[in-house]
Motif scaffolding. Structure first.
Motif, PDB file in Angstrom:
ATOM      1  N   THR A 171       0.823  -1.214   0.000  1.00 38.52           N
ATOM      2  CA  THR A 171       0.000   0.000   0.000  1.00 38.52           C
ATOM      3  C   THR A 171       0.856   1.261   0.000  1.00 38.52           C
ATOM      4  OG1 THR A 171      -0.124   0.086   2.429  1.00 38.52           O
ATOM      5  CG2 THR A 171      -1.808  -1.212   1.288  1.00 38.52           C
ATOM      6  N   GLY A 172       2.170   1.103  -0.130  1.00 41.14           N
ATOM      7  CA  GLY A 172       3.084   2.234   0.043  1.00 41.14           C
ATOM      8  C   GLY A 172       2.917   3.356  -0.948  1.00 41.14           C
ATOM      9  N   SER A 173       2.425   3.062  -2.153  1.00 39.62           N
ATOM     10  CA  SER A 173       2.301   4.095  -3.188  1.00 39.62           C
ATOM     11  C   SER A 173       0.856   4.550  -3.397  1.00 39.62           C
ATOM     12  CB  SER A 173       2.866   3.565  -4.512  1.00 39.62           C
ATOM     13  OG  SER A 173       2.109   2.452  -4.960  1.00 39.62           O
ATOM     14  N   LEU A 174      -0.038   4.169  -2.462  1.00 45.19           N
ATOM     15  CA  LEU A 174      -1.464   4.444  -2.642  1.00 45.19           C
ATOM     16  C   LEU A 174      -1.958   5.514  -1.676  1.00 45.19           C
ATOM     17  CD1 LEU A 174      -2.681   0.726  -2.876  1.00 45.19           C
ATOM     18  CD2 LEU A 174      -2.062   2.253  -4.763  1.00 45.19           C
ATOM     19  N   ASP A 175      -3.025   6.243  -2.084  1.00 47.13           N
ATOM     20  CA  ASP A 175      -3.637   7.203  -1.170  1.00 47.13           C
ATOM     21  C   ASP A 175      -4.440   6.458  -0.102  1.00 47.13           C
ATOM     22  OD1 ASP A 175      -6.382   6.676  -2.052  1.00 47.13           O
ATOM     23  OD2 ASP A 175      -5.905   7.836  -3.843  1.00 47.13           O
ATOM     24  N   GLY A 176      -4.918   7.191   0.895  1.00 46.54           N
ATOM     25  CA  GLY A 176      -5.572   6.571   2.046  1.00 46.54           C
ATOM     26  C   GLY A 176      -6.765   5.709   1.694  1.00 46.54           C
ATOM     27  N   THR A 177      -7.646   6.203   0.838  1.00 51.05           N
ATOM     28  CA  THR A 177      -8.845   5.449   0.476  1.00 51.05           C
ATOM     29  C   THR A 177      -8.492   4.184  -0.286  1.00 51.05           C
ATOM     30  OG1 THR A 177     -10.168   7.476   0.382  1.00 51.05           O
ATOM     31  CG2 THR A 177     -11.026   5.548  -0.767  1.00 51.05           C
ATOM     32  N   THR A 178      -7.599   4.316  -1.264  1.00 52.39           N
ATOM     33  CA  THR A 178      -7.206   3.161  -2.065  1.00 52.39           C
ATOM     34  C   THR A 178      -6.434   2.157  -1.221  1.00 52.39           C
ATOM     35  OG1 THR A 178      -7.041   4.654  -3.959  1.00 52.39           O
ATOM     36  CG2 THR A 178      -6.092   2.465  -4.208  1.00 52.39           C
ATOM     37  N   SER A 179      -5.604   2.658  -0.307  1.00 57.40           N
ATOM     38  CA  SER A 179      -4.876   1.774   0.601  1.00 57.40           C
ATOM     39  C   SER A 179      -5.844   0.931   1.423  1.00 57.40           C
ATOM     40  CB  SER A 179      -3.985   2.597   1.531  1.00 57.40           C
ATOM     41  OG  SER A 179      -3.422   1.780   2.536  1.00 57.40           O
ATOM     42  N   ALA A 180      -6.894   1.555   1.920  1.00 55.34           N
ATOM     43  CA  ALA A 180      -7.890   0.821   2.718  1.00 55.34           C
ATOM     44  C   ALA A 180      -8.551  -0.280   1.896  1.00 55.34           C
ATOM     45  CB  ALA A 180      -8.938   1.785   3.260  1.00 55.34           C
ATOM     46  N   GLN A 181      -8.808   0.002   0.630  1.00 56.67           N
ATOM     47  CA  GLN A 181      -9.430  -1.002  -0.242  1.00 56.67           C
ATOM     48  C   GLN A 181      -8.492  -2.193  -0.457  1.00 56.67           C
ATOM     49  OE1 GLN A 181     -10.287   1.390  -3.685  1.00 56.67           O
ATOM     50  NE2 GLN A 181     -12.181   2.230  -2.829  1.00 56.67           N
ATOM     51  N   VAL A 182      -7.220  -1.905  -0.660  1.00 61.40           N
ATOM     52  CA  VAL A 182      -6.245  -2.985  -0.861  1.00 61.40           C
ATOM     53  C   VAL A 182      -6.067  -3.784   0.429  1.00 61.40           C
ATOM     54  CG1 VAL A 182      -3.806  -3.485  -1.332  1.00 61.40           C
ATOM     55  CG2 VAL A 182      -5.069  -1.874  -2.780  1.00 61.40           C
ATOM     56  N   GLN A 183      -6.074  -3.100   1.573  1.00 62.87           N
ATOM     57  CA  GLN A 183      -5.988  -3.810   2.851  1.00 62.87           C
ATOM     58  C   GLN A 183      -7.149  -4.783   3.016  1.00 62.87           C
ATOM     59  OE1 GLN A 183      -5.241  -1.182   6.324  1.00 62.87           O
ATOM     60  NE2 GLN A 183      -4.636   0.333   4.808  1.00 62.87           N
ATOM     61  N   GLN A 184      -8.350  -4.328   2.691  1.00 66.01           N
ATOM     62  CA  GLN A 184      -9.529  -5.195   2.791  1.00 66.01           C
ATOM     63  C   GLN A 184      -9.401  -6.391   1.862  1.00 66.01           C
ATOM     64  OE1 GLN A 184     -12.815  -2.566   1.974  1.00 66.01           O
ATOM     65  NE2 GLN A 184     -12.659  -1.518   3.939  1.00 66.01           N
ATOM     66  N   LEU A 185      -8.858  -6.163   0.666  1.00 66.59           N
ATOM     67  CA  LEU A 185      -8.683  -7.254  -0.291  1.00 66.59           C
ATOM     68  C   LEU A 185      -7.696  -8.281   0.242  1.00 66.59           C
ATOM     69  CD1 LEU A 185      -8.937  -8.645  -3.024  1.00 66.59           C
ATOM     70  CD2 LEU A 185      -7.292  -7.000  -3.943  1.00 66.59           C
ATOM     71  N   LEU A 186      -6.576  -7.831   0.799  1.00 69.16           N
ATOM     72  CA  LEU A 186      -5.588  -8.760   1.343  1.00 69.16           C
ATOM     73  C   LEU A 186      -6.177  -9.572   2.484  1.00 69.16           C
ATOM     74  CD1 LEU A 186      -2.424  -6.456   1.340  1.00 69.16           C
ATOM     75  CD2 LEU A 186      -2.913  -8.338  -0.230  1.00 69.16           C
ATOM     76  N   GLN A 187      -6.939  -8.926   3.342  1.00 70.19           N
ATOM     77  CA  GLN A 187      -7.600  -9.650   4.431  1.00 70.19           C
ATOM     78  C   GLN A 187      -8.549 -10.703   3.893  1.00 70.19           C
ATOM     79  OE1 GLN A 187      -9.170  -6.366   6.941  1.00 70.19           O
ATOM     80  NE2 GLN A 187      -8.151  -7.436   8.623  1.00 70.19           N
ATOM     81  N   ARG A 188      -9.302 -10.336   2.875  1.00 70.72           N
ATOM     82  CA  ARG A 188     -10.284 -11.284   2.313  1.00 70.72           C
ATOM     83  C   ARG A 188      -9.581 -12.475   1.667  1.00 70.72           C
ATOM     84  NH1 ARG A 188     -12.787 -11.725  -2.552  1.00 70.72           N
ATOM     85  NH2 ARG A 188     -12.052  -9.698  -3.318  1.00 70.72           N
ATOM     86  N   LEU A 189      -8.489 -12.223   0.957  1.00 70.44           N
ATOM     87  CA  LEU A 189      -7.751 -13.323   0.343  1.00 70.44           C
ATOM     88  C   LEU A 189      -7.232 -14.289   1.405  1.00 70.44           C
ATOM     89  CD1 LEU A 189      -5.698 -11.422  -2.390  1.00 70.44           C
ATOM     90  CD2 LEU A 189      -7.745 -12.797  -2.730  1.00 70.44           C
ATOM     91  N   ASN A 190      -6.814 -13.732   2.529  1.00 71.83           N
ATOM     92  CA  ASN A 190      -6.317 -14.574   3.618  1.00 71.83           C
ATOM     93  C   ASN A 190      -7.458 -15.319   4.312  1.00 71.83           C
ATOM     94  OD1 ASN A 190      -5.704 -14.214   6.958  1.00 71.83           O
ATOM     95  ND2 ASN A 190      -4.275 -15.433   5.756  1.00 71.83           N
ATOM     96  N   GLN A 191      -8.529 -14.606   4.644  1.00 74.80           N
ATOM     97  CA  GLN A 191      -9.604 -15.195   5.434  1.00 74.80           C
ATOM     98  C   GLN A 191     -10.509 -16.117   4.621  1.00 74.80           C
ATOM     99  OE1 GLN A 191     -11.507 -11.736   7.113  1.00 74.80           O
ATOM    100  NE2 GLN A 191      -9.768 -11.252   8.436  1.00 74.80           N
ATOM    101  N   GLU A 192     -10.808 -15.732   3.385  1.00 76.64           N
ATOM    102  CA  GLU A 192     -11.766 -16.504   2.594  1.00 76.64           C
ATOM    103  C   GLU A 192     -11.100 -17.544   1.699  1.00 76.64           C
ATOM    104  OE1 GLU A 192     -14.396 -13.897   0.482  1.00 76.64           O
ATOM    105  OE2 GLU A 192     -14.885 -12.722   2.268  1.00 76.64           O
TER     106      GLU A 192
END
Length: 228
Positions: A171-192
């Motif tokens: 998420t290092g090159s992303l703005d706050g909103t986009t970073s949050a979206q990528v964080q959610q995606l990574l969590q989902r890939l791990n959890q689901e």
């Protein structure tokens, strides 16, 4: 049996008259399905650790076993074969090929596997669907937002069904909103999907999305936090 195991690993670099020791006799075990984040000051060995786990670099001492293979002394050709089937890598700056579409960028790792054309197509379509970009398959990187480019990079990292995905400041090159979206995606890939993740980040908020947090400083792990 751990999916990733480092046993008394050390790595040293020489810079002029100075010897830098980013990793000093460290051991680490990561179980299948874990999401581990790694923090620490700049230059403390975080990216070095990712490169060792990925087989991009070799330790000066110790052993590294990933997905049942002791990779420390594998030849370059065997490492390349091992990496193609066992490891996915998410970069900070996407590293997409600009003349290829999103579909073609994601497809690249599958070309190293012995898959039929229909199997490759199915894997690419499923990977793009997993990151929510099925409708952008024919778009080139220049036609995508930064967040969409990173999601293509994530799809490329998971398309070969690797045992482990490593992420270097995803998420290092992303703005706050986009970073949050990528964080959610990574969590989902791990959890689901149960994907095992090892992520380097400088952001403590991003680190908290992992199930376990490690801090690396002066070549040693300082703490481990398990999130509940």
């Amino acid at each position: 049996m751990p999916l990733v195991e480092l046993r008394r690993v050390s790595k040293r670099f020489t810079k002029g008259d100075e010897t830098i020791v980013p990793l000093d006799d460290v051991s680490l075990s990561i179980q299948e399905g874990e999401f581990v984040s790694l923090m620490g000051p700049s230059g403390t060995g975080k990216s070095t650790l990712l490169n060792l786990v990925s087989g991009i670099d070799r330790p000066d001492a110790g052993e590294i076993e990933v997905a049942g293979t002791e990779i420390t002394n594998l030849s370059r050709s065997r490492l390349a074969d091992w990496r193609a089937t066992n490891l996915g890598y998410i970069f900070q700056t996407h590293n997409l090929i600009p003349v290829l579409t999103a579909y073609e960028n994601v497809e690249l790792p599958t070309l190293l596997l012995k898959l039929s054309a229909s199997e490759r197509r199915q894997r690419v379509e499923l990977a793009l669907e997993a990151v929510g970009l099925s409708d952008r398959a024919d778009h080139y990187p220049r036609q995508l937002s930064g967040g969409q480019e990173q999601r293509v990079g994530i799809a490329r990292a998971i398309v070969a069904h690797p045992k482990v995905v490593v992420a270097d400041e995803p998420t290092g090159s992303l703005d706050g909103t986009t970073s949050a979206q990528v964080q959610q995606l990574l969590q989902r890939l791990n959890q689901e999907l149960g994907i095992t993740l090892l992520m380097v980040t400088h952001d403590s908020e991003v680190a908290r999305i992992a199930t376990r947090q490690l801090t690396l400083d002066r070549g040693k792990f300082l703490e481990a936090v398990t999130m509940t």
